[in-house]
Design a protein around this motif. Structure first.
Motif, PDB file in Angstrom:
ATOM      1  N   ARG A  30       0.834  -1.204   0.000  1.00  0.00           N
ATOM      2  CA  ARG A  30       0.000   0.000   0.000  1.00  0.00           C
ATOM      3  C   ARG A  30       0.868   1.252   0.000  1.00  0.00           C
ATOM      4  O   ARG A  30       0.611   2.196  -0.749  1.00  0.00           O
ATOM      5  CB  ARG A  30      -0.917  -0.012   1.213  1.00  0.00           C
ATOM      6  N   ALA A  31       1.911   1.248   0.838  1.00  0.00           N
ATOM      7  CA  ALA A  31       2.818   2.394   0.877  1.00  0.00           C
ATOM      8  C   ALA A  31       3.528   2.564  -0.470  1.00  0.00           C
ATOM      9  O   ALA A  31       3.700   3.689  -0.958  1.00  0.00           O
ATOM     10  CB  ALA A  31       3.831   2.214   2.001  1.00  0.00           C
ATOM     11  N   GLU A  32       3.933   1.443  -1.080  1.00  0.00           N
ATOM     12  CA  GLU A  32       4.582   1.517  -2.387  1.00  0.00           C
ATOM     13  C   GLU A  32       3.627   2.061  -3.451  1.00  0.00           C
ATOM     14  O   GLU A  32       4.019   2.863  -4.297  1.00  0.00           O
ATOM     15  CB  GLU A  32       5.085   0.128  -2.783  1.00  0.00           C
ATOM     16  N   LYS A  33       2.356   1.619  -3.407  1.00  0.00           N
ATOM     17  CA  LYS A  33       1.384   2.077  -4.397  1.00  0.00           C
ATOM     18  C   LYS A  33       1.115   3.572  -4.239  1.00  0.00           C
ATOM     19  O   LYS A  33       0.971   4.291  -5.246  1.00  0.00           O
ATOM     20  CB  LYS A  33       0.092   1.272  -4.261  1.00  0.00           C
ATOM     21  N   GLU A  34       1.060   4.058  -3.011  1.00  0.00           N
ATOM     22  CA  GLU A  34       0.833   5.488  -2.807  1.00  0.00           C
ATOM     23  C   GLU A  34       1.982   6.306  -3.381  1.00  0.00           C
ATOM     24  O   GLU A  34       1.767   7.372  -3.969  1.00  0.00           O
ATOM     25  CB  GLU A  34       0.638   5.772  -1.321  1.00  0.00           C
ATOM     26  N   ALA A  35       3.207   5.790  -3.243  1.00  0.00           N
ATOM     27  CA  ALA A  35       4.359   6.477  -3.842  1.00  0.00           C
ATOM     28  C   ALA A  35       4.264   6.435  -5.365  1.00  0.00           C
ATOM     29  O   ALA A  35       4.613   7.409  -6.054  1.00  0.00           O
ATOM     30  CB  ALA A  35       5.656   5.833  -3.365  1.00  0.00           C
ATOM     31  N   GLN A  36       3.790   5.307  -5.919  1.00  0.00           N
ATOM     32  CA  GLN A  36       3.617   5.201  -7.365  1.00  0.00           C
ATOM     33  C   GLN A  36       2.578   6.201  -7.868  1.00  0.00           C
ATOM     34  O   GLN A  36       2.758   6.814  -8.922  1.00  0.00           O
ATOM     35  CB  GLN A  36       3.199   3.785  -7.741  1.00  0.00           C
ATOM     36  N   LEU A  37       1.487   6.383  -7.141  1.00  0.00           N
ATOM     37  CA  LEU A  37       0.450   7.317  -7.567  1.00  0.00           C
ATOM     38  C   LEU A  37       0.986   8.743  -7.635  1.00  0.00           C
ATOM     39  O   LEU A  37       0.600   9.520  -8.513  1.00  0.00           O
ATOM     40  CB  LEU A  37      -0.751   7.234  -6.618  1.00  0.00           C
ATOM     41  N   VAL A  38       1.868   9.075  -6.713  1.00  0.00           N
ATOM     42  CA  VAL A  38       2.512  10.390  -6.770  1.00  0.00           C
ATOM     43  C   VAL A  38       3.356  10.502  -8.043  1.00  0.00           C
ATOM     44  O   VAL A  38       3.346  11.528  -8.732  1.00  0.00           O
ATOM     45  CB  VAL A  38       3.373  10.619  -5.510  1.00  0.00           C
ATOM     46  N   SER A 172      -7.590   7.725 -10.998  1.00  0.00           N
ATOM     47  CA  SER A 172      -8.568   6.997 -10.180  1.00  0.00           C
ATOM     48  C   SER A 172      -8.788   5.574 -10.694  1.00  0.00           C
ATOM     49  O   SER A 172      -9.340   4.734  -9.980  1.00  0.00           O
ATOM     50  CB  SER A 172      -9.896   7.754 -10.159  1.00  0.00           C
ATOM     51  N   ASN A 176      -5.975   0.599  -5.861  1.00  0.00           N
ATOM     52  CA  ASN A 176      -5.161   0.697  -4.648  1.00  0.00           C
ATOM     53  C   ASN A 176      -5.950   0.046  -3.514  1.00  0.00           C
ATOM     54  O   ASN A 176      -6.421   0.718  -2.591  1.00  0.00           O
ATOM     55  CB  ASN A 176      -4.838   2.158  -4.339  1.00  0.00           C
ATOM     56  N   HIS A 178      -4.851  -2.376  -1.441  1.00  0.00           N
ATOM     57  CA  HIS A 178      -3.962  -3.143  -0.554  1.00  0.00           C
ATOM     58  C   HIS A 178      -4.402  -3.096   0.907  1.00  0.00           C
ATOM     59  O   HIS A 178      -4.220  -4.072   1.642  1.00  0.00           O
ATOM     60  CB  HIS A 178      -2.527  -2.647  -0.705  1.00  0.00           C
TER      61      HIS A 178
END
Length: 212
Positions: A30-38, A172, A176, A178
């Motif tokens: 989840r943390a990795e995906k949030e960084a990817q979204l940025v 959107s 995400n 996770h």
């Protein structure tokens, strides 16, 4: 009093530990995906690049980046359902392109059609647009566990002649889930522990003496 069975207890303990580990792993993802979204949001604003010669998404660093390529010759077409730039339903037209004697070629979404049986009259040539993923149909569990790297495609902007425009990049649309997956694994672990504890309780409590 009956003894606690060793082997079943060990197996259940391993299963519970594995489910907890999967839950923790999903929190990390989840943390990795949030960084990817940025990164994806930043990609939309960056200058165009050449579409990669090997169109495999190893780390997601190119998703939604504007790019260009040259389709020497479309070798096949296929369709996928979806929504066009106006929000209407239709059939996105995907072409598999040849780029030369060497290389794997690439996929380009040339636009949206309204007739699923119509064959695009597109001969290839220069294409520009943004980078996205080739539509896939992997099972939900495979998506949750990561799986193999996804293939990239070029979403044409403007579309090929006679086709409706493709939608713009949509952050959107990137899943995400996770946190939900992590909660599910933790709930599964708790349920397994409760069920096994109840089973042990029934086993270890001595049966009542029969009435005289």
């Amino acid at each position: 009093m009956n003894r606690i069975p060793v082997l079943p207890t060990v197996l259940v303990g391993i299963a519970i530990a594995a489910m907890i580990a999967l839950g923790v792993w999903q929190l990390q993802r989840r943390a990795e995906k949030e960084a990817q979204l940025v990164q994806y949001a930043r990609n939309v604003t960056l200058p165009p690049v050449a579409f990669p010669r090997i169109p495999v998404d190893e780390d997601g660093s190119l998703l939604f980046r504007r790019a260009s390529a040259f389709c020497l010759q479309p070798v096949s077409f296929r369709i996928e359902g979806g929504r066009n730039a106006r929000g209407g339903t239709g059939w996105r037209q995907l072409a598999e392109c040849r780029t030369g004697a060497e290389g794997p070629g690439f996929t380009v979404q040339i636009g949206f059609g309204r007739d699923p049986h119509a064959k695009p009259n597109w001969k290839g040539g220069p294409v520009r647009g943004y980078i996205s993923h080739v539509p896939g149909h992997a099972p939900l569990i495979a998506s949750a566990l990561g799986g193999a790297p996804k293939m990239l495609m070029l979403v044409a902007d403007p579309p090929a002649a006679g086709l409706d425009p493709n939608p713009a990049p949509d952050l959107s649309a990137v899943p995400n889930n996770h946190l939900a997956y992590a909660v599910q694994w933790f709930v599964f672990a708790a349920i397994a522990a409760i069920i096994y504890a109840l089973a042990l309780r029934r086993r270890t409590v001595a049966p009542a003496a029969p009435p005289r």
